[in-house]
Write an enzyme that holds these catalytic residues in place. Structure first.
Site, short mmCIF file in Angstrom:
data_model
loop_
_atom_site.label_atom_id
_atom_site.label_comp_id
_atom_site.label_asym_id
_atom_site.label_seq_id
_atom_site.Cartn_x
_atom_site.Cartn_y
_atom_site.Cartn_z
CB CYS A 121 -61.96 43.42 41.94
SG CYS A 121 -61.66 44.71 43.14
CG HIS A 255 -60.24 44.25 38.39
ND1 HIS A 255 -61.13 45.30 38.46
CD2 HIS A 255 -59.53 44.28 39.55
CE1 HIS A 255 -60.96 45.93 39.61
NE2 HIS A 255 -60.00 45.34 40.29
CG ASN A 286 -59.57 48.94 41.41
OD1 ASN A 286 -60.72 48.52 41.37
ND2 ASN A 286 -58.55 48.20 41.83
C1 LIG Z 1 -50.31 50.07 45.87
C2 LIG Z 1 -48.98 50.15 45.14
C3 LIG Z 1 -49.13 51.11 43.95
C4 LIG Z 1 -47.93 50.71 46.09
O1 LIG Z 1 -46.68 50.72 45.44
P1 LIG Z 1 -45.41 50.07 46.20
O2 LIG Z 1 -44.26 50.28 45.31
O3 LIG Z 1 -45.78 48.67 46.58
O4 LIG Z 1 -45.36 51.01 47.47
P2 LIG Z 1 -44.55 50.80 48.81
O5 LIG Z 1 -45.51 50.82 49.93
O6 LIG Z 1 -43.57 49.66 48.72
O7 LIG Z 1 -43.70 52.12 48.84
C5 LIG Z 1 -42.69 52.40 47.87
C6 LIG Z 1 -42.33 53.85 47.96
O8 LIG Z 1 -43.44 54.66 47.52
C7 LIG Z 1 -43.83 55.54 48.57
N1 LIG Z 1 -45.28 55.64 48.56
C8 LIG Z 1 -46.18 54.77 49.07
N2 LIG Z 1 -47.42 55.22 48.86
C9 LIG Z 1 -47.30 56.40 48.21
C10 LIG Z 1 -48.22 57.34 47.71
N3 LIG Z 1 -49.54 57.14 47.82
N4 LIG Z 1 -47.75 58.42 47.07
C11 LIG Z 1 -46.42 58.63 46.93
N5 LIG Z 1 -45.50 57.78 47.38
C12 LIG Z 1 -45.94 56.68 48.01
C13 LIG Z 1 -43.31 54.93 49.84
O9 LIG Z 1 -43.11 55.90 50.83
C14 LIG Z 1 -42.00 54.32 49.39
O10 LIG Z 1 -41.04 55.34 49.26
P3 LIG Z 1 -39.48 55.02 49.60
O11 LIG Z 1 -39.05 54.04 48.53
O12 LIG Z 1 -38.85 56.37 49.45
O13 LIG Z 1 -39.45 54.46 50.97
C15 LIG Z 1 -48.52 48.74 44.62
O14 LIG Z 1 -48.22 47.91 45.71
C16 LIG Z 1 -49.55 48.08 43.78
O15 LIG Z 1 -49.77 48.49 42.66
N6 LIG Z 1 -50.21 47.02 44.31
C17 LIG Z 1 -51.33 46.40 43.67
C18 LIG Z 1 -52.58 47.00 44.23
C19 LIG Z 1 -53.81 46.72 43.44
O16 LIG Z 1 -53.79 46.69 42.23
N7 LIG Z 1 -54.93 46.53 44.12
C20 LIG Z 1 -56.18 46.32 43.51
C21 LIG Z 1 -56.59 44.92 43.73
S1 LIG Z 1 -58.22 44.68 43.17
#
Ligand SMILES: CC(C)(COP(=O)(O)OP(=O)(O)OC[C@H]1O[C@@H](n2cnc3c(N)ncnc32)[C@H](O)[C@@H]1OP(=O)(O)O)[C@@H](O)C(=O)NCCC(=O)NCCS
Length: 330
Positions: A121, A255, A286
């Site tokens: 990215c 990005h 993305n």
């Molecule tokens: C990916 C991302 C959105 C996930 O969010 P998160 O809050 O870290 O997710 P978690 O894995 O900790 O899960 C949190 C909750 O959401 C839920 N969850 C996870 N993925 C889910 C999905 N796709 N849809 C709905 N719920 C989801 C989990 O089950 C958990 O629920 P709970 O609190 O009831 O147990 C977040 O980590 C993020 O934005 N990371 C940056 C990624 C990024 O930008 N990457 C690009 C780099 S170039």
């Protein structure tokens, strides 16, 4: 004996930008047929309403060609004027020859230097940094930099931690000589100790042996922490080394990783309200190396970015790697 050294332009500038948007719209309702999720959760966590995937006949090559042609046209040049083609991609599934060599030939950039880079990215800003150096060193006069991805082909559509995020697209810029400064220094780096944070589930030979595909895997929270801490700071450094102050900035095009990351960066940078911030992730998802040029092309098209505007860009992703610079909008 007296060797003749290369001699380049005093300065370099971005001369034209182009974008190629794939035809297939995948909204959050469709995404929720593949993973257990909801439109509300996806929008709240990422800002994405819909994303684009390649449709019938579209490939990483066709998107690259489309974006590059638009950028060359916008620069007021023809393919014959281009003497170097750089493509950043992680979705060209053939290791050799490079996608850049094929695209250069199909564009009609006869005998152009051509090579691919893998900087995920951050790839577009890595490529721009290289292009600026090539023009100023005299190694090239007009360079096309393309960021092109078909991440839908390497994302597991049933993986709840990645499927909703990644998308396809291509964007391109032409870099050429300038009589005045129009590109700030590139700020770039890497941290391979965090290579596992965004990687592939298995190497391709293993995938073939096991008869299973290789997909992108991501530790979302680690990416989030790195992007909102270290990368936010690198963005501030990118602005500082350009010699501009936040008050002199017109556009911020990070990005399009995730709107929450952009929001956190804005809190860190304390940019004035007058700065226009790119948010194309909402419609396009993305799309990695393509996201910055697509976002900038869209701001130019809507008139939100004007010729002469100052624009701060920062790319970051798998490696982990990052790169950014300030440019003057063509
Ligand atoms: C990916 C991302 C959105 C996930 O969010 P998160 O809050 O870290 O997710 P978690 O894995 O900790 O899960 C949190 C909750 O959401 C839920 N969850 C996870 N993925 C889910 C999905 N796709 N849809 C709905 N719920 C989801 C989990 O089950 C958990 O629920 P709970 O609190 O009831 O147990 C977040 O980590 C993020 O934005 N990371 C940056 C990624 C990024 O930008 N990457 C690009 C780099 S170039």
């Amino acid at each position: 004996m007296a060797l003749t050294p290369s001699k380049g332009a005093a300065y370099a500038r971005v001369m034209g930008i182009g974008a190629a948007i794939p035809s297939r719209v995948v909204d959050n309702a469709e995404m929720c047929t593949y993973i257990e999720s909801s439109d509300e959760w996806i929008q709240q966590r990422t800002g994405i309403v819909e994303r684009r995937w390649v449709g019938e006949g579209e490939t990483v090559e066709s998107l690259s060609l489309d974006a590059a042609r638009k950028a060359i046209d916008a620069a007021g040049l023809t393919p014959a004027d281009i003497d170097a083609v750089i493509i950043s991609t992680v979705s060209h599934m053939v290791q050799t020859p490079s996608l850049a060599a094929i695209v250069a030939a199909k564009l009609g950039c006869a005998d152009a230097a051509a090579f691919d880079i893998a900087a995920a990215c951050a790839g577009f800003c890595y490529g721009l940094g290289q292009a600026e150096s090539l023009v100023r060193s005299g190694a090239a006069t007009h360079v096309v930099v393309i960021g092109a991805e078909t991440l839908s082909e390497i994302t597991d559509v049933h993986d709840r931690s990645t499927a909703f995020l990644f998308a396809d697209g291509a964007g391109a810029a032409v870099v050429g000589p300038s009589e005045t400064p129009a590109m700030g220094p590139v700020v770039w780096g890497s941290d391979g100790d965090q290579a596992e944070v965004i990687s592939m589930t298995r190497p391709w030979p293993q995938a073939v042996e096991e008869g299973k595909p290789s997909h992108i895997t991501m530790a979302g929270q680690q990416v989030f922490r790195w992007a909102t801490g270290f990368i936010a700071d690198a963005t501030r450094r990118t602005l500082e080394v350009s010699g501009l102050t936040a008050d002199e900035l017109d556009l911020f095009v990070p990005h399009q990783a995730n709107n929450r990351i952009t929001d956190a960066m804005l809190r860190h940078l304390k940019l004035p309200e007058t700065v226009t911030v790119a948010r194309s992730i909402k419609k396009y998802g993305n799309n990695s190396a393509a996201s910055i040029p697509i976002a900038l092309a869209e701001l130019i098209e809507t008139g939100e970015a004007k010729s002469g505007d100052t624009c701060l860009m920062i790319g970051f992703g798998a490696g982990l790697v990052y790169a950014g610079q300030v440019i003057i909008v063509p």
